[in-house]
Design an enzyme around this catalytic site. Sequence first.
Site, mmCIF file in Angstrom:
data_model
loop_
_atom_site.group_PDB
_atom_site.id
_atom_site.type_symbol
_atom_site.label_atom_id
_atom_site.label_comp_id
_atom_site.label_asym_id
_atom_site.label_seq_id
_atom_site.Cartn_x
_atom_site.Cartn_y
_atom_site.Cartn_z
ATOM 1 N N ASN A 11 0.869 -1.171 0.000
ATOM 2 C CA ASN A 11 0.000 0.000 0.000
ATOM 3 C C ASN A 11 0.909 1.226 0.000
ATOM 4 O OD1 ASN A 11 -1.837 2.008 0.459
ATOM 5 N ND2 ASN A 11 -2.596 1.208 2.391
ATOM 6 N N ARG A 90 -2.782 -2.226 -3.169
ATOM 7 C CA ARG A 90 -3.987 -1.447 -2.907
ATOM 8 C C ARG A 90 -3.956 -0.213 -3.807
ATOM 9 N NH1 ARG A 90 -5.101 3.124 1.276
ATOM 10 N NH2 ARG A 90 -7.342 3.327 0.962
ATOM 11 N N HIS A 179 -13.389 2.568 0.722
ATOM 12 C CA HIS A 179 -13.403 1.450 1.697
ATOM 13 C C HIS A 179 -14.030 0.175 1.122
ATOM 14 C CE1 HIS A 179 -13.547 4.825 4.944
ATOM 15 N NE2 HIS A 179 -12.306 4.391 4.818
ATOM 16 N N ARG A 240 -12.261 15.078 8.931
ATOM 17 C CA ARG A 240 -13.081 15.545 7.803
ATOM 18 C C ARG A 240 -14.482 15.894 8.278
ATOM 19 N NH1 ARG A 240 -11.562 10.503 4.785
ATOM 20 N NH2 ARG A 240 -9.481 10.901 3.972
ATOM 21 N N ARG A 284 -10.820 7.613 21.096
ATOM 22 C CA ARG A 284 -10.511 7.170 22.467
ATOM 23 C C ARG A 284 -10.192 8.364 23.365
ATOM 24 N NH1 ARG A 284 -6.331 2.398 22.237
ATOM 25 N NH2 ARG A 284 -6.165 3.542 20.299
ATOM 26 N N GLY A 330 -11.549 0.852 13.393
ATOM 27 C CA GLY A 330 -11.029 1.085 14.750
ATOM 28 C C GLY A 330 -12.092 1.519 15.739
ATOM 29 N N ASN A 334 -14.161 -1.097 18.438
ATOM 30 C CA ASN A 334 -13.697 -0.898 19.823
ATOM 31 C C ASN A 334 -14.518 0.047 20.675
ATOM 32 O OD1 ASN A 334 -11.190 -2.492 19.668
ATOM 33 N ND2 ASN A 334 -10.667 -0.993 18.093
ATOM 34 N N GLU A 385 -8.535 -5.643 5.561
ATOM 35 C CA GLU A 385 -8.383 -5.292 4.147
ATOM 36 C C GLU A 385 -7.182 -6.000 3.520
ATOM 37 O OE1 GLU A 385 -9.167 -1.200 5.734
ATOM 38 O OE2 GLU A 385 -9.440 -0.782 3.610
#
Length: 401
Positions: A11, A90, A179, A240, A284, A330, A334, A385
């Site tokens: 990638n 990728r 994605h 974003r 987090r 992520g 989680n 992925e």
Amino acid sequence: MSNHPLILVLNCGSSSLKGAVLDVVNGKVLLSCVAEKLGFADAFITFKADGDKHKVALGGDHSHTVAVEALMAELKVHHLHHKIAAVGHRVVHGGERFTHSTLIDDQVMRDIETCIVLAPLHNPAHILGIRAAQAVFADLPHVAVFDTAFHQTMPEQAYRYAVPTELYTQYGVRRYGMHGTSYRFVAQETARFLGRAETELALVIAHLGNGASITAVLNGQSRDTSMGLTPLEGLVMGTRSGDIDPSIFSFLQENANLDMAEITAMLNHKSGLLGLSDLSNDCRTLEEAAANGHKGALLALEVFAYRLAKYVAAMTVANGRLDALVFTGGIGENSTFVREKVLSHLAVLGLSIDHDANLAACFGRAGIISQPGKTPLALVIPTNEELMIAQDTAQLAGLSI
Ligand code: AMP
């Protein structure tokens, strides 16, 4: 160590290269690397294998080719080089040209080049990386796996913008989505987890990482997705903005003395969770701050969850029905906090949350987090992925697994 053929997954960014050597049969990563600052004098590459991690400075012209050569040298140290059977790359944007992963030949390279206009930061870097890898792994088949390909099944009513037709026909202005490799993997895994056929499921999958999007997957095919011509459209993300009124551009030009490039950069890099919280783009960190009374952090998480919940409803419309809402990425894998907030908005669709199951489905563990016996289901399915790229590569290279 097994004798399964191995796949090298690459990638490449403009100044970075991530690599992983995978055994597609059991999904194990035998060696991984990250090269950084490519093109600069202090370029280096970090290798991880057998529990060991070490860093090597990249000399020469500090290019992608030098990084791939260093990777080859490291593979030799681990006696892995002769086991690599194919290389998977990728590629962010395949435009309308690529509806599936493909073996790379000269025509494919030219077609990836024509998609540069759609991904001016990413596709040139992928081309550099592919050329570098082709030079070093000259005898191996190379495969391109596109982030956009999975979404090419979207119907026209989902991918067209309500703008003059010539913007589409002349400039390719339409929604492409991103994605896709993650969605394909998670849709397959969800079916496997539920013991059902992919072709009978209506899924809404939320890929929530630093970049975030959501997709309606009906019978294994993308029907609609939240990202558009670029990854800026849709959900609130780490930095974003996601959806905004497009007139914000002219408003800020007139009132804040900003030019197009500055506004675009602001919407991509200083907005989202970071902009709303004035603290961080990291979920987090925001959860910890919100628990300690930081109002901006709490607001950022609330806007994130509310926008996402609205999109779940929209994607349910795209599918016509809903068997399961699936969280991945992520944050999706989680954040019990975000999942709980999102599902609390979605009782209107019959969705529910089982608090213990929500706490249990974390850190790479899949699970159903809706209440027992209730439908639609809510699930957590970890994405992978790299494995999806490796599987496509093995298949297109004709490897028997
Ligand atoms: P990704 O881009 O898929 O690596 O996802 C990165 C995002 O996942 C960041 O916002 C992280 O804060 C978030 N994340 C990772 N682990 C956790 C966790 N335990 N709780 C909440 N968010 C997490």
